[in-house]
Design a protein around this motif. Structure first.
Motif, PDB file in Angstrom:
ATOM      1  N   THR A   7      64.261   2.214  29.026  1.00 25.52           N
ATOM      2  CA  THR A   7      65.591   2.046  29.634  1.00 25.52           C
ATOM      3  C   THR A   7      65.887   3.180  30.609  1.00 25.52           C
ATOM      4  O   THR A   7      65.830   3.004  31.820  1.00 25.52           O
ATOM      5  N   VAL A   8      66.232   4.360  30.062  1.00 25.53           N
ATOM      6  CA  VAL A   8      66.485   5.558  30.872  1.00 25.53           C
ATOM      7  C   VAL A   8      65.788   6.729  30.188  1.00 25.53           C
ATOM      8  O   VAL A   8      65.343   6.603  29.051  1.00 25.53           O
ATOM      9  N   ARG A  30      78.151  17.383  25.989  1.00 27.25           N
ATOM     10  CA  ARG A  30      78.631  16.133  25.390  1.00 27.25           C
ATOM     11  C   ARG A  30      79.728  16.404  24.368  1.00 27.25           C
ATOM     12  O   ARG A  30      79.597  17.312  23.544  1.00 27.25           O
ATOM     13  N   PRO A  35      78.546  10.179  18.935  1.00 24.62           N
ATOM     14  CA  PRO A  35      77.279  10.196  18.185  1.00 24.62           C
ATOM     15  C   PRO A  35      76.070   9.807  19.031  1.00 24.62           C
ATOM     16  O   PRO A  35      76.201   9.179  20.083  1.00 24.62           O
ATOM     17  N   LEU A  36      74.887  10.162  18.539  1.00 28.27           N
ATOM     18  CA  LEU A  36      73.631   9.880  19.246  1.00 28.27           C
ATOM     19  C   LEU A  36      72.909   8.691  18.619  1.00 28.27           C
ATOM     20  O   LEU A  36      73.133   8.351  17.462  1.00 28.27           O
ATOM     21  N   ILE A  37      72.007   8.098  19.402  1.00 28.56           N
ATOM     22  CA  ILE A  37      71.136   7.033  18.902  1.00 28.56           C
ATOM     23  C   ILE A  37      69.899   7.677  18.274  1.00 28.56           C
ATOM     24  O   ILE A  37      69.310   8.595  18.858  1.00 28.56           O
ATOM     25  N   HIS A  39      66.064   7.186  17.413  1.00 30.47           N
ATOM     26  CA  HIS A  39      64.950   6.342  17.832  1.00 30.47           C
ATOM     27  C   HIS A  39      63.877   6.347  16.741  1.00 30.47           C
ATOM     28  O   HIS A  39      63.481   7.416  16.265  1.00 30.47           O
ATOM     29  N   THR A  70      70.097  -1.452  20.682  1.00 28.94           N
ATOM     30  CA  THR A  70      70.510  -0.448  19.693  1.00 28.94           C
ATOM     31  C   THR A  70      71.440  -1.111  18.703  1.00 28.94           C
ATOM     32  O   THR A  70      72.378  -1.813  19.094  1.00 28.94           O
ATOM     33  N   ALA A 111      68.264  10.858  20.497  1.00 27.54           N
ATOM     34  CA  ALA A 111      68.154  11.042  21.953  1.00 27.54           C
ATOM     35  C   ALA A 111      69.255  10.306  22.702  1.00 27.54           C
ATOM     36  O   ALA A 111      69.301   9.076  22.695  1.00 27.54           O
ATOM     37  N   PRO A 112      70.139  11.039  23.347  1.00 31.96           N
ATOM     38  CA  PRO A 112      71.053  10.429  24.319  1.00 31.96           C
ATOM     39  C   PRO A 112      70.350  10.352  25.668  1.00 31.96           C
ATOM     40  O   PRO A 112      69.239  10.882  25.822  1.00 31.96           O
ATOM     41  N   SER A 151      70.242   0.807  26.800  1.00 29.25           N
ATOM     42  CA  SER A 151      70.127  -0.302  25.858  1.00 29.25           C
ATOM     43  C   SER A 151      71.493  -0.945  25.598  1.00 29.25           C
ATOM     44  O   SER A 151      72.539  -0.334  25.800  1.00 29.25           O
ATOM     45  N   ARG A 165      78.404  -1.932  23.729  1.00 29.08           N
ATOM     46  CA  ARG A 165      78.064  -1.550  25.113  1.00 29.08           C
ATOM     47  C   ARG A 165      77.100  -2.583  25.672  1.00 29.08           C
ATOM     48  O   ARG A 165      76.012  -2.760  25.119  1.00 29.08           O
ATOM     49  N   ALA A 193      82.556   2.215  20.203  1.00 33.44           N
ATOM     50  CA  ALA A 193      81.466   3.138  20.520  1.00 33.44           C
ATOM     51  C   ALA A 193      82.151   4.353  21.143  1.00 33.44           C
ATOM     52  O   ALA A 193      82.677   4.262  22.249  1.00 33.44           O
ATOM     53  N   PRO A 194      82.185   5.466  20.420  1.00 35.87           N
ATOM     54  CA  PRO A 194      82.964   6.606  20.926  1.00 35.87           C
ATOM     55  C   PRO A 194      82.655   6.928  22.385  1.00 35.87           C
ATOM     56  O   PRO A 194      83.565   7.288  23.140  1.00 35.87           O
ATOM     57  N   GLY A 195      81.393   6.761  22.785  1.00 36.82           N
ATOM     58  CA  GLY A 195      81.011   7.125  24.143  1.00 36.82           C
ATOM     59  C   GLY A 195      81.680   6.295  25.213  1.00 36.82           C
ATOM     60  O   GLY A 195      81.796   6.719  26.364  1.00 36.82           O
ATOM     61  N   MET A 196      82.146   5.092  24.875  1.00 37.97           N
ATOM     62  CA  MET A 196      82.671   4.197  25.893  1.00 37.97           C
ATOM     63  C   MET A 196      84.074   4.591  26.337  1.00 37.97           C
ATOM     64  O   MET A 196      84.607   4.034  27.279  1.00 37.97           O
TER      65      MET A 196
HETATM   66  O1  TXA Z   1      68.840   3.118  26.344  1.00 38.43           O
HETATM   67  C1  TXA Z   1      69.463   3.921  25.666  1.00 38.43           C
HETATM   68  O2  TXA Z   1      70.253   3.563  24.768  1.00 38.43           O
HETATM   69  C2  TXA Z   1      69.253   5.419  25.957  1.00 38.43           C
HETATM   70  C3  TXA Z   1      67.801   5.754  25.639  1.00 38.43           C
HETATM   71  C4  TXA Z   1      67.510   7.229  25.783  1.00 38.43           C
HETATM   72  O3  TXA Z   1      67.470   5.306  24.361  1.00 38.43           O
HETATM   73  N1  TXA Z   1      70.158   6.206  25.194  1.00 38.43           N
HETATM   74  C5  TXA Z   1      71.485   6.260  25.447  1.00 38.43           C
HETATM   75  O4  TXA Z   1      72.187   7.121  24.616  1.00 38.43           O
HETATM   76  O5  TXA Z   1      72.024   5.628  26.314  1.00 38.43           O
HETATM   77  P1  TXA Z   1      73.663   7.605  24.918  1.00 38.43           P
HETATM   78  O6  TXA Z   1      73.899   8.697  23.932  1.00 38.43           O
HETATM   79  O7  TXA Z   1      73.819   7.938  26.326  1.00 38.43           O
HETATM   80  O8  TXA Z   1      74.577   6.401  24.514  1.00 38.43           O
HETATM   81  C6  TXA Z   1      74.709   6.009  23.154  1.00 38.43           C
HETATM   82  C7  TXA Z   1      75.950   5.159  22.957  1.00 38.43           C
HETATM   83  C8  TXA Z   1      77.228   5.959  23.120  1.00 38.43           C
HETATM   84  O9  TXA Z   1      78.196   5.146  23.777  1.00 38.43           O
HETATM   85  C9  TXA Z   1      77.637   6.248  21.680  1.00 38.43           C
HETATM   86  O10 TXA Z   1      79.031   6.432  21.537  1.00 38.43           O
HETATM   87  C10 TXA Z   1      77.164   4.991  20.965  1.00 38.43           C
HETATM   88  O11 TXA Z   1      75.943   4.675  21.595  1.00 38.43           O
HETATM   89  N2  TXA Z   1      76.924   5.240  19.525  1.00 38.43           N
HETATM   90  C11 TXA Z   1      76.000   6.038  18.947  1.00 38.43           C
HETATM   91  N3  TXA Z   1      76.127   6.047  17.616  1.00 38.43           N
HETATM   92  C12 TXA Z   1      77.150   5.218  17.312  1.00 38.43           C
HETATM   93  C13 TXA Z   1      77.793   4.794  16.103  1.00 38.43           C
HETATM   94  N4  TXA Z   1      77.397   5.229  14.923  1.00 38.43           N
HETATM   95  N5  TXA Z   1      78.833   3.934  16.196  1.00 38.43           N
HETATM   96  C14 TXA Z   1      79.240   3.467  17.399  1.00 38.43           C
HETATM   97  N6  TXA Z   1      78.683   3.825  18.584  1.00 38.43           N
HETATM   98  C15 TXA Z   1      77.659   4.687  18.539  1.00 38.43           C
END
Ligand code: TXA
Ligand code: MG
Length: 326
Positions: A7-8, A30, A35-37, A39, A70, A111-112, A151, A165, A193-196
């Motif tokens: 993806t990225v 950040r 939170p992080l994904i 892998h 994801t 990994a974010p 993803s 997302r 999704a907190p990040g959104m």
């Molecule tokens: O394609 C991808 O997903 C890339 C590659 C590196 O795998 N990773 C990525 O990670 O985009 P990041 O951290 O940029 O985005 C992860 C998203 C964020 O919006 C975060 O809030 C959400 O996933 N997220 C992670 N854990 C969560 C959880 N337990 N509940 C809800 N949302 C979650």
């Protein structure tokens, strides 16, 4: 270290290493509540991090893993530095050969995307290295990536999956696999999704977003705006289907998969060129186009309507980003 995925590019740290994961948050700038994904490549990795998959979640992993999906599942409570203290954890099995081989050897990697928080996600090693400005000792160059967009994130804890997302895996494929429409978290109200909730994917230049073309006169308005801005001495770039006079014109590919692959790269390159404004023609929000429009809406400083009246935020069928003023 920075690693390629399909993806990225991701900024990876062992999920069990609280200090290393803490450094990832610091390097990216950040927010701590995002939170992080994690892998993974094997079922044993899911057990290791205490992730519990529902039958729906397991079925989706069989259908779409490895790949750009994801899943937010129950568990992960023993890794609060990864989950930001939530009682759920996001997991993904990447399809990229290097990433998968690495995880096979290291175990689960948190990994974010490998960008400073709020910036476009890197789709080539140089962009990641530049954005993180030497804060990371190792960047693995995997060339241009297959999808170029993150993803798809799906919450599969409840009876019905919820889209958190949109991403590289089209929603339509997930709906076909589930045999029913999938709600999106933003349409339901609270963002889950907190990040959104953060401003995102933003180039330094202003980004003006126009509705998808076709029958609408959006391209004409875009061309007028480009001319007006240039006359006012602003440096303008345009990303649209039909040629528009501007300092830099990028022809929007007809295939949304190509748009997804190029989008973040173009935004970073246009920032490097130093333009003041990037005018972008939208594409239909179907297939991967949904994720493209989500990213553009979040990056946009202005959303322009087809008429001289401005768009009403939220009226476009996709959530709007940080601004919608004329
Ligand atoms: O394609 C991808 O997903 C890339 C590659 C590196 O795998 N990773 C990525 O990670 O985009 P990041 O951290 O940029 O985005 C992860 C998203 C964020 O919006 C975060 O809030 C959400 O996933 N997220 C992670 N854990 C969560 C959880 N337990 N509940 C809800 N949302 C979650
Ligand atoms: Mg990100």
């Amino acid at each position: 270290m920075v690693i390629p995925t399909e993806t990225v590019y991701g900024l990876a740290a062992p999920a069990h290493d609280a200090r290393a994961v803490g450094a990832v948050f610091q390097i990216k700038g950040r927010p701590q509540d995002n939170p992080l994904i994690v892998h993974v490549t094997r079922a044993a990795h899911l057990d290791e991090i205490g992730a519990v998959l529902s039958p729906v979640a397991s079925a989706l992993t069989r259908r779409f893993w490895p790949g750009p999906l994801t899943l937010v599942v129950a568990g992960g409570t023993e890794l609060p530095w990864v989950t930001a203290g939530l009682d759920s954890v996001a997991v993904r099995h990447p399809a990229h050969a290097f990433a998968a081989a690495l995880i096979d050897r290291t175990g689960p990697l948190a990994a974010p995307s490998a960008n400073r928080s709020g910036r476009p996600s890197p789709t080539c090693a140089r962009h990641a290295a530049r954005d993180l400005e030497g804060r990371v000792p190792l960047v693995v160059d995997g060339g241009q990536l297959e999808h170029g967009l993150e993803s798809t994130v799906l919450d599969v804890r409840g009876e019905l999956p919820v889209l958190l997302r949109p991403g590289a895996l089209p929603l339509e494929l997930l709906e076909a696999a589930c045999g029913r429409p999938i709600q999106s978290a933003t349409a339901q109200g609270p963002v889950r999704a907190p990040g959104m909730k953060y401003r995102h994917y933003s180039p330094r230049a202003e980004l003006w977003l126009y509705p998808a073309g076709g029958a609408s006169p959006a391209p004409a308005r875009l061309a007028r705006d480009a001319q007006r801005l240039a006359r006012a001495g602003r440096r303008v770039a345009v990303l649209a289907h039909d040629a528009v006079a501007a300092e830099r014109f990028i022809a929007m590919p007809a295939d949304p998969v190509e748009v997804a692959r190029g989008l973040f790269r173009w935004l970073v390159e246009l920032d490097e060129l130093g333009v003041d404004a990037i005018l972008v023609e939208g594409i239909p929000a179907t297939g991967v186009g949904l994720a493209v429009m989500d990213r553009l809406s979040r990056a946009a400083t202005r959303v322009r309507a087809t008429t001289e009246m401005e768009a009403v935020p939220g009226a476009g069928g996709f959530e709007l980003g940080r601004g919608s003023q004329p």
